[in-house]
Scaffold this motif. Structure first.
Motif, PDB file in Angstrom:
ATOM      1  N   PHE A 558       0.954  -1.193   0.055  1.00  0.00           N
ATOM      2  CA  PHE A 558       0.059   0.153   0.089  1.00  0.00           C
ATOM      3  C   PHE A 558       0.878   1.314   0.101  1.00  0.00           C
ATOM      4  CE2 PHE A 558       0.707   0.267   4.485  1.00  0.00           C
ATOM      5  CZ  PHE A 558       0.746   1.855   4.810  1.00  0.00           C
ATOM      6  N   VAL A 559       2.105   1.173   0.237  1.00  0.00           N
ATOM      7  CA  VAL A 559       3.064   2.313   0.387  1.00  0.00           C
ATOM      8  C   VAL A 559       3.372   2.888  -1.018  1.00  0.00           C
ATOM      9  CG1 VAL A 559       5.124   3.239   1.256  1.00  0.00           C
ATOM     10  CG2 VAL A 559       4.013   1.534   2.708  1.00  0.00           C
ATOM     11  N   SER A 560       3.498   1.948  -1.948  1.00  0.00           N
ATOM     12  CA  SER A 560       3.674   2.492  -3.292  1.00  0.00           C
ATOM     13  C   SER A 560       2.864   3.080  -3.924  1.00  0.00           C
ATOM     14  CB  SER A 560       3.946   1.263  -4.039  1.00  0.00           C
ATOM     15  OG  SER A 560       3.039   0.055  -4.089  1.00  0.00           O
ATOM     16  N   SER A 561       1.325   2.925  -3.344  1.00  0.00           N
ATOM     17  CA  SER A 561       0.383   3.820  -3.876  1.00  0.00           C
ATOM     18  C   SER A 561       0.180   5.191  -3.362  1.00  0.00           C
ATOM     19  CB  SER A 561      -0.904   3.118  -3.635  1.00  0.00           C
ATOM     20  OG  SER A 561      -1.244   3.035  -2.176  1.00  0.00           O
ATOM     21  N   LEU A 562       1.165   5.473  -2.452  1.00  0.00           N
ATOM     22  CA  LEU A 562       0.938   6.893  -1.519  1.00  0.00           C
ATOM     23  C   LEU A 562       1.653   7.838  -2.589  1.00  0.00           C
ATOM     24  CD1 LEU A 562       1.898   5.917   1.956  1.00  0.00           C
ATOM     25  CD2 LEU A 562      -0.409   5.991   1.070  1.00  0.00           C
ATOM     26  N   ASP A 563       1.295   9.111  -2.148  1.00  0.00           N
ATOM     27  CA  ASP A 563       1.688  10.528  -2.991  1.00  0.00           C
ATOM     28  C   ASP A 563       3.007  10.810  -2.421  1.00  0.00           C
ATOM     29  OD1 ASP A 563       2.244  12.555  -4.514  1.00  0.00           O
ATOM     30  OD2 ASP A 563       0.500  13.701  -3.803  1.00  0.00           O
ATOM     31  N   ALA A 564       4.111  10.740  -3.066  1.00  0.00           N
ATOM     32  CA  ALA A 564       5.343  10.963  -2.545  1.00  0.00           C
ATOM     33  C   ALA A 564       5.562  12.502  -2.160  1.00  0.00           C
ATOM     34  CB  ALA A 564       6.620  10.848  -3.478  1.00  0.00           C
ATOM     35  N   PHE A 565       4.662  13.385  -3.039  1.00  0.00           N
ATOM     36  CA  PHE A 565       4.549  14.727  -2.539  1.00  0.00           C
ATOM     37  C   PHE A 565       4.142  15.186  -0.986  1.00  0.00           C
ATOM     38  CE2 PHE A 565       2.631  19.269  -2.609  1.00  0.00           C
ATOM     39  CZ  PHE A 565       3.844  19.838  -2.921  1.00  0.00           C
ATOM     40  N   ASP A 566       3.212  14.284  -0.862  1.00  0.00           N
ATOM     41  CA  ASP A 566       2.534  14.542   0.353  1.00  0.00           C
ATOM     42  C   ASP A 566       3.432  14.261   1.608  1.00  0.00           C
ATOM     43  OD1 ASP A 566       0.301  15.093   2.125  1.00  0.00           O
ATOM     44  OD2 ASP A 566      -0.293  13.254   2.278  1.00  0.00           O
ATOM     45  N   LEU A 567       4.175  13.159   1.441  1.00  0.00           N
ATOM     46  CA  LEU A 567       5.146  12.835   2.149  1.00  0.00           C
ATOM     47  C   LEU A 567       6.447  13.579   2.392  1.00  0.00           C
ATOM     48  CD1 LEU A 567       5.427   8.947   1.790  1.00  0.00           C
ATOM     49  CD2 LEU A 567       3.873  10.395   3.323  1.00  0.00           C
ATOM     50  N   GLU A 568       6.785  14.298   1.364  1.00  0.00           N
ATOM     51  CA  GLU A 568       8.035  15.154   1.422  1.00  0.00           C
ATOM     52  C   GLU A 568       7.861  16.437   1.798  1.00  0.00           C
ATOM     53  OE1 GLU A 568       8.971  15.170  -2.821  1.00  0.00           O
ATOM     54  OE2 GLU A 568       9.619  12.923  -3.084  1.00  0.00           O
ATOM     55  N   THR A 569       6.494  17.113   1.844  1.00  0.00           N
ATOM     56  CA  THR A 569       6.418  18.164   2.051  1.00  0.00           C
ATOM     57  C   THR A 569       6.043  18.307   3.646  1.00  0.00           C
ATOM     58  OG1 THR A 569       4.105  18.219   1.401  1.00  0.00           O
ATOM     59  CG2 THR A 569       5.481  19.035  -0.053  1.00  0.00           C
ATOM     60  N   ARG A 570       5.634  17.174   4.415  1.00  0.00           N
ATOM     61  CA  ARG A 570       5.474  17.136   5.858  1.00  0.00           C
ATOM     62  C   ARG A 570       6.857  17.594   6.527  1.00  0.00           C
ATOM     63  NH1 ARG A 570      -0.137  16.863   6.966  1.00  0.00           N
ATOM     64  NH2 ARG A 570      -1.026  15.746   4.894  1.00  0.00           N
ATOM     65  N   ASP A 571       6.530  18.122   7.987  1.00  0.00           N
ATOM     66  CA  ASP A 571       7.758  18.482   8.809  1.00  0.00           C
ATOM     67  C   ASP A 571       7.923  17.186   9.565  1.00  0.00           C
ATOM     68  OD1 ASP A 571       9.735  19.496  10.046  1.00  0.00           O
ATOM     69  OD2 ASP A 571       8.105  20.604  11.241  1.00  0.00           O
ATOM     70  N   TRP A 572       8.430  16.053   9.028  1.00  0.00           N
ATOM     71  CA  TRP A 572       8.577  14.876   9.857  1.00  0.00           C
ATOM     72  C   TRP A 572       9.789  14.124   9.461  1.00  0.00           C
ATOM     73  CZ3 TRP A 572       4.326  10.798   8.535  1.00  0.00           C
ATOM     74  CH2 TRP A 572       4.226  10.620   7.362  1.00  0.00           C
ATOM     75  N   GLN A 573      10.120  12.973   9.752  1.00  0.00           N
ATOM     76  CA  GLN A 573      11.287  12.184   9.132  1.00  0.00           C
ATOM     77  C   GLN A 573      11.050  11.628   8.081  1.00  0.00           C
ATOM     78  OE1 GLN A 573      11.863   9.978  12.819  1.00  0.00           O
ATOM     79  NE2 GLN A 573      13.720  11.206  13.372  1.00  0.00           N
ATOM     80  N   LEU A 574       9.886  10.969   7.718  1.00  0.00           N
ATOM     81  CA  LEU A 574       9.558  10.154   6.367  1.00  0.00           C
ATOM     82  C   LEU A 574       9.513  11.133   5.237  1.00  0.00           C
ATOM     83  CD1 LEU A 574       7.115   7.539   7.951  1.00  0.00           C
ATOM     84  CD2 LEU A 574       9.433   7.380   7.783  1.00  0.00           C
ATOM     85  N   LYS A 575      10.713  11.712   4.708  1.00  0.00           N
ATOM     86  CA  LYS A 575      10.637  12.525   3.646  1.00  0.00           C
ATOM     87  C   LYS A 575      10.566  11.903   2.097  1.00  0.00           C
ATOM     88  CE  LYS A 575      11.028  16.522   5.661  1.00  0.00           C
ATOM     89  NZ  LYS A 575      10.143  17.657   5.731  1.00  0.00           N
ATOM     90  N   SER A 576      10.469  10.647   2.088  1.00  0.00           N
ATOM     91  CA  SER A 576      10.362  10.068   0.833  1.00  0.00           C
ATOM     92  C   SER A 576       9.482   8.747   0.734  1.00  0.00           C
ATOM     93  CB  SER A 576      11.699   9.756   0.245  1.00  0.00           C
ATOM     94  OG  SER A 576      12.348   8.619   1.369  1.00  0.00           O
ATOM     95  N   LEU A 577       9.251   8.326  -0.178  1.00  0.00           N
ATOM     96  CA  LEU A 577       8.488   6.841  -0.231  1.00  0.00           C
ATOM     97  C   LEU A 577       9.354   5.693  -0.068  1.00  0.00           C
ATOM     98  CD1 LEU A 577       6.325   6.833  -3.506  1.00  0.00           C
ATOM     99  CD2 LEU A 577       5.470   6.831  -1.222  1.00  0.00           C
ATOM    100  N   ASP A 578      10.638   5.838   0.060  1.00  0.00           N
ATOM    101  CA  ASP A 578      11.729   5.061   0.279  1.00  0.00           C
ATOM    102  C   ASP A 578      11.619   4.896   2.015  1.00  0.00           C
ATOM    103  OD1 ASP A 578      13.887   3.023  -0.183  1.00  0.00           O
ATOM    104  OD2 ASP A 578      15.144   4.523   0.754  1.00  0.00           O
ATOM    105  N   ALA A 579      11.630   5.887   2.519  1.00  0.00           N
ATOM    106  CA  ALA A 579      11.795   5.839   3.998  1.00  0.00           C
ATOM    107  C   ALA A 579      10.590   5.312   4.582  1.00  0.00           C
ATOM    108  CB  ALA A 579      11.888   7.240   4.353  1.00  0.00           C
ATOM    109  N   ALA A 580       9.479   5.816   3.840  1.00  0.00           N
ATOM    110  CA  ALA A 580       8.162   5.176   4.340  1.00  0.00           C
ATOM    111  C   ALA A 580       8.076   3.546   4.204  1.00  0.00           C
ATOM    112  CB  ALA A 580       7.018   5.780   3.600  1.00  0.00           C
ATOM    113  N   GLN A 581       8.708   3.098   3.123  1.00  0.00           N
ATOM    114  CA  GLN A 581       8.664   1.681   2.795  1.00  0.00           C
ATOM    115  C   GLN A 581       9.588   0.923   3.887  1.00  0.00           C
ATOM    116  OE1 GLN A 581       6.892  -0.834   1.172  1.00  0.00           O
ATOM    117  NE2 GLN A 581       7.120   0.291  -0.762  1.00  0.00           N
TER     118      GLN A 581
END
Length: 641
Positions: A558-581
């Protein structure tokens, strides 16, 4: 005998009384308050029939004589007057004593003055309640008095962020009562620039019930400019295209800055504010009120463009200016009291401190406005975020000290549920804040008005009279502007996510799972919140010994279906889909380990390459090797690392 009526000229004695009352009015305007009181006393001695008017006017004169500081005494006398004389219930001029020649009745003006006092004391809800009977019969009031009431009502609607009602009320004043002219509209082909500032409308003042023809009319004349300014401010706040012509005063210049800000032209907004400051400095007209307004609004502009350190500096300057106003509110004038905005400034400073990751300072700042805006769910959420940020900072510091050998490895942190009510930046208090935020948000969501943005037709009909009363604004996040449905859903998602996280930290796994499931059922859920919901639900289930159910939430696909931009613009540690994966795969490996599926867990651990989980993945790999009986491999891996 109508005790609310002013003197008339039908008899010789009444002519003399009328003359004395006119003289008293003239002395009052000339600030000769002692002489004014003497004349009122003569009227009282002569047995003048309008006793309530004399009592009211003596109270007002004594108030001005004290330098407008004894507002509590004035309010008490007005309340006593209201109990002795009932406000006129009729809609006509005779019953209400509303003709210009008679002047406004004592009960009418006394009620208006009470609303003015509450307005200056920032008790806007009480002021609206006191003013409501006068607003209900606004058409029956003499025009000068109705202008005063309408001006105060519009100020109160704007002060409580009832922007739609203010716009509809303005239409009512324009098309039904003809109290205001149509605001100059901008050319549709012309691009209107924009800025941010609170336009300082002329504050309402306490007025006296007079007997002369110029009584209320003179006071109403002072409000005509204020009503025009409020009209423009209402249109600007509702994003209506209007032309603002500056007249050389800071009020219209500040309104122009407000317009720039709303149109997101932040550079022009800042330039406009600096121009106001420079011009007033050169003219020697700078006041603490103006300095406070400019510093706060400059901070708001920098906060909007993410210059958090600069914004915090401006807010601190605004607080310093505001302290000059609020140093002794008990001895301050009403207008000085209404100019003090320390709560709003501290709110802004707290937000800036949160962005600067200074949670202790943010928490202390937010403690003050929460006492006044305790029904604001967003404010409770911000306080919880400060508590969480402070707790995580303490954990990180403990870990750094442990790795550096400065302290023994920290044992599991203990929590004290009995301290939940103590306002300290702890997780226990965070849980309390989040419960308050959730309760308030669900309540406001249930009563959310979908027609809040509905526009009223500008026709001069009786329907226009009723419509402004029926309109509702979603202004439950005061002092912030009204909330849209999308903002409400985002706030609710943030509350659920924070509540789940705090419950996990406090060991309340059932609540953590419940909050995570509510989060995942949310509408308009962002990809970042979707990721957090699955993560928190999976962790809660694992801690409840339900690893099989946890694996359903930790499926890496399910992580691969997430929007990378939504993760990158957040003020947190998970700045990429790779980190979330990597985080999801690590947690899945933990769930497999709990199910004794060690080989599959090692397979997932071998795919983890991100630094965010590298240390934890190494520790888990050693644990699995020990469980598999490969102690030698575990020791070798330790030597290599």
């Amino acid at each position: 005998m109508d005790s609310a009526d002013s003197p008339t000229k039908t008899q010789s004695s009444e002519d003399e009384n009328y003359s004395l009352l006119c003289q008293a009015h003239e002395q009052f305007n000339n600030t000769e308050y002692d002489r004014c009181l003497e004349l009122l006393q003569q009227l009282d001695t002569k047995g003048e029939s309008s006793g309530p008017i004399l009592r009211h006017n003596r109270a007002v004169v004594n108030f001005y004589k004290s330098g407008c500081t004894q507002h509590a005494t004035l309010l008490q006398e007005l309340e006593e007057l209201a109990t002795d004389v009932k406000a006129p219930q009729g809609m006509g001029e005779t019953g209400g004593g509303l003709s210009l020649k008679q002047g406004a009745s004592a009960a009418t003006v006394a009620r208006y003055n009470k609303a003015v006092i509450y307005y200056h004391r920032h008790m806007y809800g009480t002021a609206l309640e006191k003013l409501a009977p006068l607003v209900a019969r606004l058409e029956a009031l003499e025009k000068a008095m109705s202008a005063l009431v309408a001006t105060l009502q519009l100020q109160l609607l704007l002060a409580t962020n009832q922007l739609n009602r203010a716009e509809a009320f303005l239409d009512y004043l324009q098309y039904t009562l003809n109290l205001v002219d149509k605001a100059p509209s901008s050319n549709p082909d012309e691009v209107v620039p924009a800025t941010a500032t609170t336009a300082a409308a002329t504050p309402s003042t306490v007025v006296a019930a007079q007997g002369s023809d110029a009584a209320v009319a003179r006071a109403a004349g002072d409000t005509s400019g204020s009503l025009q300014l409020l009209q423009l401010l209402t249109h600007v706040l509702n994003r209506k295209p209007v032309v603002i012509t500056e007249d050389g005063t800071p009020h219209y210049a500040a309104l122009r800055a407000q317009q720039y800000y709303i149109m997101k032209d932040f550079q022009m907004a800042a330039k406009q504010l600096m121009r106001i400051n420079n011009e007033c400095t050169q003219a020697g007209t700078v006041t603490p009120q103006l300095s406070t307004c400019i510093a706060n609004n400059m901070g708001v502009i920098h906060l909007r463009v993410r210059h958090y350190a600069i914004a915090a500096k401006f807010f601190q300057n605004a607080l310093n200016f505001d302290k000059q106003l609020a140093s002794n509110l008990r001895e301050s004038t009403l207008q000085t009291m209404s100019s003090a905005h320390s709560c709003e400034i501290l709110y802004n400073l707290g937000i800036a401190m949160l962005h600067l990751r200074r949670p202790k300072e943010a928490f202390q700042c937010l403690l003050v406005p929460v006492k006044q805006f305790h029904s604001n769910p967003r404010l409770w959420l911000r306080m919880a975020e400060a508590c969480i940020m402070e707790h995580e900072a303490n954990l990180a510091e403990d870990e750094r000290q442990s790795l550096a050998g400065a302290a023994s490895p920290p044992s599991s942190r203990t929590y004290a549920p009995q301290s939940a009510g103590v306002p300290e930046p702890t997780l226990e208090f965070a849980a309390l804040c989040l419960r308050s935020a959730l309760t308030l948000t669900l309540h406001h969501k249930a009563s959310f008005h979908m027609d809040a943005t509905q526009e009223e037709t500008p026709e001069q009909t009786e329907h226009a009279h009723r419509s402004w009363r029926q309109l509702q604004d979603n202004n439950f996040c005061n002092p912030s502007k009204p909330v849209s449905l999308e903002s409400l859903e985002n706030m609710l998602a943030a509350i659920y996510a924070a509540h789940s996280f705090v419950s996990l930290r406090l060991g309340d796994h059932v609540t953590a799972l419940d909050m995570a499931e509510h989060l995942l059922r949310g509408e308009r859920l962002s990809d970042a919140h979707k990721l957090l919901g699955h993560m928190y639900a999976g962790e809660a289930l694992m801690l409840m010994d339900k690893a099989a159910e946890a694996r359903d939430h930790l499926d890496p696909t399910f992580v691969s279906s997430l929007d990378a931009f939504d993760l990158e613009t957040r003020d947190w540690q998970l700045k990429s889909l790779d980190a979330a994966q990597n985080v999801v795969r690590y947690n899945l490996a933990v769930a497999m380990t709990l199910q004794n599926d060690y080989q599959q867990a090692k397979t997932f651990l071998a795919t983890l390459t991100h630094s965010i989980v590298s240390i934890k993945a190494l520790a888990l790999r050693r644990y699995i090797d020990l469980k598999l009986g490969a102690a030698a491999n575990a020791v070798s891996a330790g030597a290599l690392s």
